[in-house]
Design an enzyme around this catalytic site. Structure first.
Site, PDB file in Angstrom:
ATOM      1  N   THR A   1      -8.098   6.990  -1.905  1.00 15.56           N
ATOM      2  CA  THR A   1      -9.456   6.457  -2.044  1.00 15.56           C
ATOM      3  C   THR A   1     -10.486   7.552  -1.830  1.00 15.56           C
ATOM      4  O   THR A   1     -11.601   7.456  -2.328  1.00 15.56           O
ATOM      5  CB  THR A   1      -9.716   5.310  -1.044  1.00 15.56           C
ATOM      6  OG1 THR A   1      -9.120   5.648   0.208  1.00 15.56           O
ATOM      7  CG2 THR A   1      -9.126   4.008  -1.549  1.00 15.56           C
TER       8      THR A   1
ATOM      9  N   LYS B   1      -7.387  14.525   4.437  1.00 13.71           N
ATOM     10  CA  LYS B   1      -6.594  13.293   4.419  1.00 13.71           C
ATOM     11  C   LYS B   1      -5.549  13.425   5.510  1.00 13.71           C
ATOM     12  O   LYS B   1      -5.402  14.503   6.096  1.00 13.71           O
ATOM     13  CB  LYS B   1      -5.940  13.066   3.063  1.00 13.71           C
ATOM     14  CG  LYS B   1      -5.260  14.321   2.471  1.00 13.71           C
ATOM     15  CD  LYS B   1      -4.719  14.087   1.074  1.00 13.71           C
ATOM     16  CE  LYS B   1      -5.765  14.184  -0.012  1.00 13.71           C
ATOM     17  NZ  LYS B   1      -5.862  13.073  -0.912  1.00 13.71           N
ATOM     18  N   ARG B   2      -4.824  12.332   5.805  1.00 13.37           N
ATOM     19  CA  ARG B   2      -3.751  12.445   6.779  1.00 13.37           C
ATOM     20  C   ARG B   2      -2.794  13.561   6.357  1.00 13.37           C
ATOM     21  O   ARG B   2      -2.586  13.795   5.166  1.00 13.37           O
ATOM     22  CB  ARG B   2      -2.989  11.119   6.894  1.00 13.37           C
ATOM     23  CG  ARG B   2      -3.766  10.048   7.640  1.00 13.37           C
ATOM     24  CD  ARG B   2      -4.094  10.467   9.048  1.00 13.37           C
ATOM     25  NE  ARG B   2      -2.902  10.558   9.859  1.00 13.37           N
ATOM     26  CZ  ARG B   2      -2.475   9.597  10.674  1.00 13.37           C
ATOM     27  NH1 ARG B   2      -3.173   8.489  10.807  1.00 13.37           N
ATOM     28  NH2 ARG B   2      -1.383   9.757  11.378  1.00 13.37           N
TER      29      ARG B   2
ATOM     30  N   HIS C   1       0.800  -1.226   0.000  1.00 17.40           N
ATOM     31  CA  HIS C   1       0.000   0.000   0.000  1.00 17.40           C
ATOM     32  C   HIS C   1       0.829   1.270   0.000  1.00 17.40           C
ATOM     33  O   HIS C   1       0.263   2.351   0.180  1.00 17.40           O
ATOM     34  CB  HIS C   1      -0.912   0.060   1.223  1.00 17.40           C
ATOM     35  CG  HIS C   1      -2.028  -0.919   1.202  1.00 17.40           C
ATOM     36  ND1 HIS C   1      -3.268  -0.632   0.670  1.00 17.40           N
ATOM     37  CD2 HIS C   1      -2.100  -2.184   1.647  1.00 17.40           C
ATOM     38  CE1 HIS C   1      -4.046  -1.688   0.801  1.00 17.40           C
ATOM     39  NE2 HIS C   1      -3.360  -2.643   1.388  1.00 17.40           N
TER      40      HIS C   1
ATOM     41  N   LYS D   1     -14.293   8.813  -3.614  1.00 16.02           N
ATOM     42  CA  LYS D   1     -15.520   9.203  -2.904  1.00 16.02           C
ATOM     43  C   LYS D   1     -15.991  10.567  -3.406  1.00 16.02           C
ATOM     44  O   LYS D   1     -17.179  10.800  -3.627  1.00 16.02           O
ATOM     45  CB  LYS D   1     -15.276   9.246  -1.397  1.00 16.02           C
ATOM     46  CG  LYS D   1     -14.881   7.891  -0.824  1.00 16.02           C
ATOM     47  CD  LYS D   1     -14.338   7.980   0.597  1.00 16.02           C
ATOM     48  CE  LYS D   1     -13.652   6.674   0.965  1.00 16.02           C
ATOM     49  NZ  LYS D   1     -12.804   6.782   2.167  1.00 16.02           N
TER      50      LYS D   1
ATOM     51  N   LYS E   1       1.712  14.478   0.753  1.00 15.51           N
ATOM     52  CA  LYS E   1       0.367  14.833   0.313  1.00 15.51           C
ATOM     53  C   LYS E   1       0.245  16.332   0.043  1.00 15.51           C
ATOM     54  O   LYS E   1      -0.725  16.809  -0.512  1.00 15.51           O
ATOM     55  CB  LYS E   1      -0.665  14.383   1.341  1.00 15.51           C
ATOM     56  CG  LYS E   1      -0.732  12.859   1.506  1.00 15.51           C
ATOM     57  CD  LYS E   1      -1.812  12.458   2.491  1.00 15.51           C
ATOM     58  CE  LYS E   1      -1.774  10.987   2.871  1.00 15.51           C
ATOM     59  NZ  LYS E   1      -2.511  10.114   1.941  1.00 15.51           N
TER      60      LYS E   1
HETATM   61  C1  NBG Z   1      -2.376   3.939   1.884  1.00 16.95           C
HETATM   62  C2  NBG Z   1      -1.898   4.784   0.712  1.00 16.95           C
HETATM   63  C3  NBG Z   1      -3.087   5.290  -0.093  1.00 16.95           C
HETATM   64  C4  NBG Z   1      -3.980   4.121  -0.472  1.00 16.95           C
HETATM   65  C5  NBG Z   1      -4.355   3.340   0.770  1.00 16.95           C
HETATM   66  C6  NBG Z   1      -5.201   2.133   0.455  1.00 16.95           C
HETATM   67  C7  NBG Z   1      -1.094   3.205   3.824  1.00 16.95           C
HETATM   68  C8  NBG Z   1       0.123   2.538   4.309  1.00 16.95           C
HETATM   69  N1  NBG Z   1      -1.228   3.339   2.512  1.00 16.95           N
HETATM   70  O1  NBG Z   1      -2.635   5.941  -1.241  1.00 16.95           O
HETATM   71  O2  NBG Z   1      -1.138   5.859   1.181  1.00 16.95           O
HETATM   72  O3  NBG Z   1      -5.136   4.595  -1.104  1.00 16.95           O
HETATM   73  O4  NBG Z   1      -3.207   2.884   1.424  1.00 16.95           O
HETATM   74  O5  NBG Z   1      -4.571   1.309  -0.469  1.00 16.95           O
HETATM   75  O6  NBG Z   1      -1.941   3.613   4.599  1.00 16.95           O
END
Ligand code: NBG
Length: 870
Positions: free
Chosen positions: A714, A603-604, A402, A718, A609
């Site tokens: 993701t 987002k985080r 991920h 949305k 980002k």
């Molecule tokens: C996150 C990515 C995102 C991705 C999500 C779900 C982690 C380690 N990774 O870009 O930063 O959409 O995973 O796949 O949280």
């Protein structure tokens, strides 16, 4: 089942005092319809009356009276509790039916192992998925409440950090909806993701004590417990002519199962998320207590409970925390033991059949210790041979990557692993030995030096590049070697996985690598969070089938330029914007201009980002507005900018970014010249529920990571589903979203992933834009106060002696401002804006997690739907 057996089953290991009352309790149990899941045979001679027969308002009142001792005069929280406990019973009925059916059919199961499940709230999702929404809305009306307000009283289940955990939650929804036999397995953290508050504009972290009022959505399974050990020693003994390995842990805890039923939509299937709670082996050290040593008496309890106490925030700093490895092993071991015990109950020791009955998806590297644990259980506990076990294990396991962030690809020091999991360390060493030997053979045609280099680069155990004295276990390599399939989460990311992160492995096993572009559940993220838009879509398409088959949303394309339809579309957005405006008012006390463009980044908080880049453009906009005459300003596009997200507690730079957002907001929002035209708000404690309010209201959303750094994203999906335009880089799933929506409808800017390495090398000599230089001087000069605090932030992107602008904000700055101008121009043409907005929703069909899960099921899991009959 004989009564004695039932008694033994339920009460084995229970303290004496409970055994004495066992007959009574056990008899009581005979009248229950016992679930297949607990591994018990049905003994029911009497069917309990289903609550389906009790009218919902009466049932809610009953629950309040008999579970909570309330007799009228309910608060909203009461109304929520009564409703939730009432709905729970219907959920359990569906859950039991599904699992009885699955037990009978014995299909292949998928087990989704994840350290995180970011479920959010359950009430709305459950009543809608079960088709009980009308009944319960009506019941609450009779009691004087509105469903929406009541639903707001629920605490979020925030057992995840962000994208990865929320993805796992969407996947469970889709698996159930598609009738796929499958469970999630994870940890029942006592404290979820921290609550974020702002103090003078700085982030403060508060504990998320989410279980205080009980949790109606879970079922404790007192009969499902497993021992999990740590530490100790490994010995070998002769048994006949066979040598057996015995691991004697020095510490043991019990993993206690809690089931969280997961209702599918438009189907009788309700599947399961099984979470493990860590409890002590013995309740209490009585001898220590009697001797007056109260601390020691409590020690074991504390140590055990510590394992499932808190979710680790994903810091940008490398983790080396032992407790985290302990958590990982804890839930993986309990889950594998659980699966094997159910398998054995049906198939005995025929373990060669296991790959036909079970497969495990490793959600990132966190559950990767499963490779060694499955080996250990089959080798040491079941007595199978290494080769047989290795074949079985690799057939059963698959791994999803991920992230490309090197700090998130876990590596554990051999020393830590050997101390905590000595037997697993041995097993990993043997795996690695076999692997590197095999490699030597496979690469025999290479020159010896080159061969040695390649082998060293692919070894699961390797030197720490920053500390030559330390050896590390590379968990991602272990996962790649120990799995059948490895996948990335968007097309570009899967290419990076193949071409960069695991390129050596890809060259050897090209067919192991796949792409599975992420998706999100259209239930929670469109139908349930935006019912107004959902009913407009249903009315227009003449069917609600799109909720299960999002490709049908493409039918909206025909209406994209239809003026009458655009008016209706705009009215929905306006209503949702009013809701968000209400929220801003509640949090910040300000009224905002509801005709302004609502521009969102949630987002985080992470440097990659680039929330920082967003703030820079907002400051630039502010400065331009300041320069304009009042007449000119009236022609400008007004914006309400919202930023939300949590910074990991140890991530200093991210916390500075939050402070920059709040400091800039403080200046802009008060300025009488510009406040009609520009606002910036930081919305604290961003979570799933907040996203459900913000996303439907968004008109523009920002997905502006440095190309090649965001695996997928993701929330972009949305927003797209909810008809929100995207300004974004050519990164992650943005690319596929642009392809589906029409690239001209998306505000794309910035350098491409292929250019990044070169640009990073050249960054020191990059000629920055004069507007960039001006903004850097402004922040450094104290235009927003706190100048010392912001200095490191400025240096990180602008002072090449200190930072190196690793995420290339300066390189993308000019093209970002240009894209923002394009946004303004487009917004002025409302008809064009609305056309695009409709095209987004129309193009979002691909991004349903139903599509993603179908692909996993077909290409990786080979699991087929198994729907219970109603
Ligand atoms: C996150 C990515 C995102 C991705 C999500 C779900 C982690 C380690 N990774 O870009 O930063 O959409 O995973 O796949 O949280």
């Amino acid at each position: 089942m004989a009564y004695r057996q039932l008694q033994n089953y339920s009460f084995a290991g229970a303290p004496q005092v409970y055994r004495q009352i066992a007959p009574r309790v056990a008899l009581g149990r005979r009248t229950l319809r016992v679930s297949a899941v607990a591994g018990l045979e049905k003994t029911a001679s009497v069917e309990p009356a289903s609550t389906a027969l009790v009218p919902a308002p009466v049932d809610i009142a009953n629950k309040l009276r008999y579970l909570f001792g309330r007799n009228g005069d309910y608060t909203v929280t009461d109304a929520y509790q009564g409703t939730a406990w009432s709905v729970r019973e219907k959920l359990i009925d569906s859950f039991n039916k599904t699992h009885d059916h699955w037990k009978e059919e014995d299909p292949k199961f998928i087990y989704y192992l994840s350290a995180e499940f970011l479920m959010g709230r359950s009430l709305i999702n459950t009543v809608y998925n079960l088709g009980l929404d009308g009944e319960y809305a009506e019941a609450l009306n009779q009691l004087g409440y509105e469903m929406e307000k009541v639903a707001d009283a629920e605490r979020d289940a925030a057992l995840g950090n962000g994208g990865l955990g929320r993805l796992a939650a969407c996947f469970l929804d889709s698996m159930a909806t598609l009738d796929l036999p499958g469970w999630g397995y994870g940890i029942r953290y006592k404290y979820g993701m921290f609550k974020q508050a702002l103090k003078n504009g700085y982030q403060v972290e508060l504990p998320d004590i989410w279980l205080t009022k009980g949790n109606p959505w879970e079922l404790r399974r007192d009969d499902v417990k497993f021992e999990v050990g740590f530490g100790g020693r490994v010995e070998r003994r002769k048994q006949g002519n066979k040598e057996v390995t015995m691991w004697t842990p020095s510490e043991k805890v019990i993993a206690q199962a809690y089931d969280n039923p997961i209702p599918g939509f438009n189907t009788p299937t309700t599947s399961n998320l099984r979470l493990w709670d860590a409890v002590p082996l013995t309740e209490f050290d009585l001898s220590a207590f009697n001797a007056g040593d109260y601390d020691r008496a409590m020690l074991e309890r504390e140590r055990a409970e510590g394992i499932s106490a808190v979710l680790y925030p994903n810091d940008s700093t490398p983790e080396g925390k032992e407790l985290r490895l302990k958590q990982q092993y804890f839930f993986v071991s309990a889950s594998l033991q659980d699966v094997l015990s159910r398998f054995k109950a049906v198939h005995g020791n025929n373990f060669d059949l296991l790959p036909e009955k079970a497969c495990f998806q490793l959600n990132d590297t966190h559950p990767t210790i499963a490779v060694a644990e499955l080996m250990r259980l089959l080798l040491d506990v079941e007595g199978l041979d290494w080769d047989q076990v290795w074949t079985i294990s690799t057939k059963c396991l698959n791994y999803t990557n991920h992230t490309v962030m090197p700090e998130a690809l876990e590596k554990w020091p051999v020393k830590v692993m050997a101390k905590m999991l000595p037997r697993h360390m041995e097993i990993i060493e043997v795996i690695n030995e076999g692997w590197t030997k095999w490699l030597a053979g496979h690469l025999k045609d290479l020159a010896p030096e080159e061969r040695a280099k390649r082998i060293a680069a692919m070894s699961i155990i390797h030197e720490n590049p920053w500390n030559k004295d330390e050896m590390l276990v590379n968990m991602a390599y272990l996962a790649v070697v120990g799995s059948s399939a490895v996948n990335g989460v968007a097309a570009i990311h899967s290419n990076i996985v193949k071409d960069e992160i695991f390129n050596d492995f890809y060259q050897i096993f090209p067919s192991k690598f796949q792409n599975k572009t992420n998706g999100v559940t259209p239930r929670r993220w469109l139908a349930w969070c935006n019912p107004e838009l959902a009913s407009l879509i249903t009315d227009t398409l003449g069917t609600s089938e799109w909720i299960n088959d999002t490709e049908k949303l493409a039918g909206l394309r025909a209406y994209a330029s239809d003026k009458a339809f655009q008016v209706k579309w705009a009215a929905v957005k306006k209503a949702k914007k009013a809701k968000l405006a209400e929220l801003i008012k509640k949090v910040h006390g300000d009224e905002v201009n509801q005709d302004a463009l609502f521009d969102i980044q949630i987002k985080r908080i992470h440097e990659y980002k680039r929330q920082y880049l967003n703030v820079l453009s907002i400051i630039w906009r502010y400065k331009q507005l300041k320069k304009m005459s009042p007449e000119e300003r009236k022609k400008a596009v007004a914006r309400v900018c919202v930023i939300g997200g949590k910074a990991a507690s140890a991530y200093d730079m991210a916390k500075r970014i939050i402070r920059l957002v709040t400091a800039v907001g403080d200046v802009i929002n008060k300025d009488p010249d510009t406040k009609e035209y520009l606002r910036l708000y930081f919305l604290p404690d961003y979570n799933v529920s907040l996203a459900e309010t913000i996303i439907p209201a968004a008109e523009l959303s920002q997905h502006i990571s440095t190309a090649g750094t965001e695996a997928s994203g993701t929330s972009n999906m949305k927003f797209q589903m909810n008809g929100c335009l995207i300004i974004g880089t050519w990164d992650g799933a943005n690319i596929e979203i642009a392809e589906e929506t029409g690239i001209d409808n998306v505000f794309v800017f910035g350098v491409r992933a292929e250019e990044i390495n070169q640009l990073r090398k050249e960054r020191k000599n990059f000629k920055t834009d004069p507007r960039w230089d001006e903004l850097m001087r402004d922040i450094e000069g104290g235009m927003f106060g706190d100048k010392d605090y912001f200095k490191p932030l400025v240096d990180s992107v602008n002072n090449m002696k200190v930072g190196n602008d690793w995420f290339l904000l300066a390189n993308d700055f000019a093209s970002y401002l240009k894209a923002q101008e394009d946004v303004d121009a487009c917004y002025k043409d409302q008809s064009e804006w609305l056309r695009r907005s409709i095209m987004y929703t129309a193009g979002s069909g691909k991004f349903s997690s139903d599509r993603t899960i179908r692909e996993y099921a077909e290409d990786i899991w080979h699991v087929k739907p198994c729907r219970p009959t109603v």
